[in-house]
Structures are given as C-alpha cells and as structure tokens.
Enzyme design. Structure first.
Site, PDB file in Angstrom:
ATOM      1  CB  SER A 108     -39.015 -47.214-108.088  1.00 54.00           C
ATOM      2  OG  SER A 108     -38.008 -47.397-107.372  1.00 54.00           O
TER       3      SER A 108
ATOM      4  CB  SER B   5     -38.229 -48.384-104.407  1.00 51.66           C
ATOM      5  OG  SER B   5     -38.912 -47.188-104.740  1.00 51.66           O
TER       6      SER B   5
ATOM      7  CE  LYS C 189     -34.606 -48.601-108.878  1.00 54.49           C
ATOM      8  NZ  LYS C 189     -35.464 -48.594-106.748  1.00 54.49           N
TER       9      LYS C 189
HETATM   10  N1  GLN Z   1     -42.376 -44.470-104.301  1.00 58.90           N
HETATM   11  C1  GLN Z   1     -41.786 -43.485-103.162  1.00 58.90           C
HETATM   12  C2  GLN Z   1     -41.385 -42.555-104.183  1.00 58.90           C
HETATM   13  O1  GLN Z   1     -42.118 -42.437-105.456  1.00 58.90           O
HETATM   14  C3  GLN Z   1     -40.940 -44.302-103.222  1.00 58.90           C
HETATM   15  C4  GLN Z   1     -39.590 -44.497-104.362  1.00 58.90           C
HETATM   16  C5  GLN Z   1     -38.111 -45.270-103.784  1.00 58.90           C
HETATM   17  O2  GLN Z   1     -38.289 -45.444-102.723  1.00 58.90           O
HETATM   18  N2  GLN Z   1     -37.309 -45.041-104.207  1.00 58.90           N
HETATM   19  O3  GLN Z   1     -41.013 -41.869-104.293  1.00 58.90           O
END
Ligand code: GLN
Length: 512
Positions: free
Chosen positions: A155, A179, A80
C-alpha cells in the site's frame, strides 16, 4: 552539473554539512522535480511546498549561525498519508478521513522534526493501507515510475514511487503484510520493515495493530539505515514499543559481515514464482557466495498458510479498528438532510441495508449510511471478512485457529535462525503488473503477499531491494529476513550486496 536529486540521501547530507548546497536549493530541486513529474506519477496527495521552503530557510539560517542541527538537517522526507501530522490533512486515502486534520504529530513525525528533516508532503496509498497496488486510493492510483501503465505496488505505493522518481530522497511507509517491501521491489528501491515494536506506532492510523510497523523507503541500504536511525526507538506512548537500545545503524551499515550464512527457503521456489524473479534471486545468491557467504537450503513448512492466516488476523483487527468510523465518533458523516428527506419519502434503509425489514432508527441509519458512503469496496470487504471471522460460532474456527498457525509460523523462523543468520528469497512472485489487471480479482491480488506476510505474522524484520530487471525493464526484488531486532545485520548484508552490484543505482529512463 548533475542535479542534486540524482544523489543519495547520505551524499546529500554530506553536501549540506559541507555547505556545497543549501537546504533551500535542495528543497527547490525536489519541488521542481515534483512539479515536472508528479502529474504523471501521482505519488503525492499533498505537497507542502511553502512550509518546506520556510523550514529549509530556517535550517540554513541556523547552520549559518553555527547552531547545532539534527541528524537529517535540511533533507526532504515524504510521509505516507496515514501518519498523523499536526494541523495537516491525514486522509488514509479515504473519503472517511478526507477532512481529518490531526491535533498532534505521530511519534515518527516528532522525531523527524527533532532531526531537522524537511517534511515535503504526504504520499498516496491504498485506502487504509489495504491493498497491493495503490489503486484503492480514493484519489486514484499512483503509477510505477519505470512504466507508467503499471502499478507501483502498495500500500505504500506513493512513497516508493516518489523515491524511485527522485521526487524525495527518503520516505516513510508502513508494512502490515508487505506494504513497504512489495512497493520497494516494484519500484526498484530499498525498503525495510523493522521488527514489530522497533518503531513507535503512536500517531499511526491503525489497520491491524499486531502487524503494523513503520519503516524507511530509500534508494540504498545506507540511506535506509540513516532514516531508521531517526525513526526507531522506545516510546512510552506505544505499549508495544521495544525497550531496547537502537544501534547507530548508519555507522555500521557499510561494514561487511564475515562468515555470513544465508538460508534459502525450499518452499519459496514453488508454483506461482515467475521465472525471471527466480533467476534474479538465484543470481543474487551467487553474488553473496562470491563475497564469502554460505548459502544453505532450509524449510519453512508453515509458510504456505501465511496468506490465509494473515487475511484472517489482519481483517479481524481491521474490523475492530475501523468500528470507530461511524460518522459520530470519527470520520465522514452522511448528509443528514438527504437522509431525513429519504426517510420521509419511505426509503429509510440507506445504502447497504437489507431490504424488506423494519426501518432502522435514525441513529443506526446515520451510522450505516456514513460507513457505506465513507469506505471503499476493499475496506468494506476486510471489515466484513473480519466481522464474520470474529462472530460467535466462527471465532474458534477462524480467528483462534489463525492465532495458532501464527505461532507455528513464528516457530519455523525461530528454528531457521538457529541455523542461518538471514533468510534470502523473492519479495513478490511476479514483476509489477498492469494497472487494473488484478483489481477485479482480490484473491489473485492477495496471493502476491505470499513471501511478505509471514514476517509480519512472526514480528521479525525484513528488507527488500532491487536484484535485477525483467526483459521488459521492470525491477525485480530480493528479500532479506532477519531475526527480531537484527535490523543492523539485515542492513549490513544489504549494503554488502549493493557494494557488489549496481541495480540500486539504475533509474527510470522515462523520467528524464
Ligand atoms: N497487500 C497486503 C494487504 O492488502 C498488505 C498491506 C499492508 O502491508 N498494509 O493487506
């Protein structure tokens, strides 16, 4: 003959070790796959084809010469794009870091290199990992390999999509509120959020430091175990890194668990849960029962506060972590020539400034413009939410309150794990939705974190894997949550399920 990209990482490693395939052949097969499909899926921000092939050739030479090789020797792994790679772009999918080339490797990158893995490229993500769809990436969204008109989740959407589309056997993601698990569920693969502290965050660009955790995205629990074994372990450069030994996950993952008790959370099956997701999760419980597990209903009464708590704490930490990107210390800087000429023309405030006020001094104007131009809308929303919640007069009402509720959420889990070995339930309330569907409604998107954010708040470990498909052919996910540092138990329980089912073996039909 079957293309090598069809095989799991564990199978591929064995083929490499027995010299049925070379690292160069394998890397070429993945690069061809990327060439063929990534124009449509857009999982990668960078593909390091040349470097990967050179590294593969070197590993083949060393194998030929009978030299000792690392645990993942010759296996491609994608990262990532918020994990620092020395000398290579690491952008967080943000304009703010478009030109950033870190001078050092993250701890997990050093470990992967040590293990002789082949770093094949950097994957797409929501900007600074804030989002659930990969749509907030400055480079544009990734598509779900099961249906290109749908989101892959986020994400770590690029990381999940590249594994689902067989463009890499393994990838490394991060999970702050879901994420890793949510994109794994949306893409029909297996993803694990380790316990907070299990994997070093050294060299991970921070979103919310008390919640962020790095973990594996893979096709199977067995493959996730293999990758976790390399990623996990104490690191003195991360003060929150756990000083405990790591089990050899890949050695034990295939051993079934006797006398397993699974907890099913009453509050998980309430309003907002899609009926197909619910049916698949309940069916998965039957599979566990048929393997000798006991399933027991439990309660996590504070889970309903998880989203509110997560978005307060996550945004507060984000606003603090992202304060450094001001155009001077770090990151994108506004065009100062433009700034000077606009100031001279009497338009000194710059984007984002309130009107009808004294002009800012040039330095403050530079900060303001750099941040206004460098960050996207979702990142700005989090910074504003967090700054507000931390400001004088609101701190006690929001931030402090959220920390107190966080403790109650953790207490619920502690109590539950006295009664059950693991907690099973949905990963997401719905199957993957259409690109663009929730982009204009942040609250609707935040609600999708209902089942995942609590594990980050409590610091426990949790895994997502496929447990069925919707009528439209979209993957549905099952989550297993385990007590702190019990990744081994979670992985073994997942492998037990995968030995009894074949959902994890399905692959997106559209991608030949
Ligand atoms: N969907 C969550 C957010 O928008 C989780 C994001 C993540 O785990 N980086 O913050």
């Amino acid at each position: 003959m079957m293309s090598p990209v069809e095989a799991t990482a564990t199978e591929l490693l064995q083929r490499l070790q027995t010299r049925q395939i070379t690292a160069v052949e394998l890397t070429q097969a993945y690069l061809q796959r990327i060439e063929r499909w990534d124009g449509q899926v857009r999982a990668f921000l960078q593909v390091e084809g040349q470097a990967a092939l050179e590294r593969a050739a070197e590993i083949d030479r060393r194998r030929e010469a009978g030299q000792p090789l690392g645990r993942l020797a010759g296996l491609p792994v994608a990262l990532k794009d918020l994990i620092c790679t020395e000398g290579q772009p690491t952008t967080c999918a943000s304009k703010m870091l478009a030109d950033f080339r870190p001078p050092y490797d993250a701890a997990v990158v050093a470990r992967l290199k040590q293990a002789d893995a082949i770093l094949i490229g950097k994957t797409n993500m929501d900007e600074f990992a804030m989002g659930s769809t990969t749509e907030t990436s400055v480079r544009g969204p990734t598509s779900n390999p099961w249906d290109l008109s749908r989101v892959p989740g986020g994400s770590s959407g690029g990381g999940a999509a590249c594994v689902a589309a067989r463009m890499a056997p393994l990838s490394v993601g991060t999970d702050t509120g879901g994420s890793i698990r949510q994109p794994a569920a949306f893409c029909g693969i297996t993803g694990l959020k380790p316990t907070y502290g299990r994997v070093s965050r050294y060299g991970l660009i921070a979103f919310a430091s008390s919640l962020d955790q790095i973990g594996p995205l893979a096709r199977t629990a067995e493959d996730a175990a293999l990758l976790l074994e390399v990623l996990a372990g104490h690191d003195s450069r991360d003060s929150t890194s756990a000083q405990v030994p790591c089990p050899a996950y890949s050695q034990t993952v295939s051993e079934p668990l006797d006398g397993l008790t699974l907890g099913v959370v009453r509050e998980h099956f309430g309003e907002g849960l899609d009926s197909e997701v619910e049916a698949a999760v309940r069916e998965a419980m039957e599979v566990y029962r048929s393997r000798g597990a006991r399933v027991k209903e439990i309660s996590l009464p504070h889970n309903r506060y998880a989203i509110a708590t997560y978005y307060v704490i996550g945004s507060c930490e984000a606003s603090s972590n992202l304060a450094r990107y001001d155009g001077a210390h770090y990151g994108y800087r506004t065009d100062e020539q433009v700034m000077r000429s606009e100031r001279a023309a009497g338009r000194p405030a710059g984007p984002g400034a309130p009107t009808a006020r004294e002009p800012d001094p040039p330095l403050v104007d530079m900060y303001r413009r750099s941040r206004a131009e460098g960050f996207g809308a979702e990142v700005k929303r989090r910074v504003m939410l967090g700054t507000y919640a931390l400001s004088h007069g609101y701190y006690d009402a929001y931030y402090l309150k959220a920390l107190q509720v966080r403790r109650l959420i953790r207490n619920d889990f502690d109590r539950a794990f006295q009664e059950v070995d693991l907690i099973a339930g949905p990963v997401t309330p719905t199957p993957p939705y259409r690109l663009g569907e929730k982009l204009e409604d942040p609250l609707a998107m935040y609600l999708g974190d209902l089942y995942t954010a609590s594990a980050n708040l409590a610091g426990i470990t949790a895994l997502a894997m496929p447990c069925g498909f919707s009528r439209e052919g979209l993957p549905l996910g099952l989550q297993l949550q385990g007590p702190p540092l019990e990744e081994e138990r979670v992985l073994r329980a997942a492998a037990m399920y995968q030995a009894a089912t074949d959902w994890h073996q399905r692959q997106p039909a559209g991608l030949g």
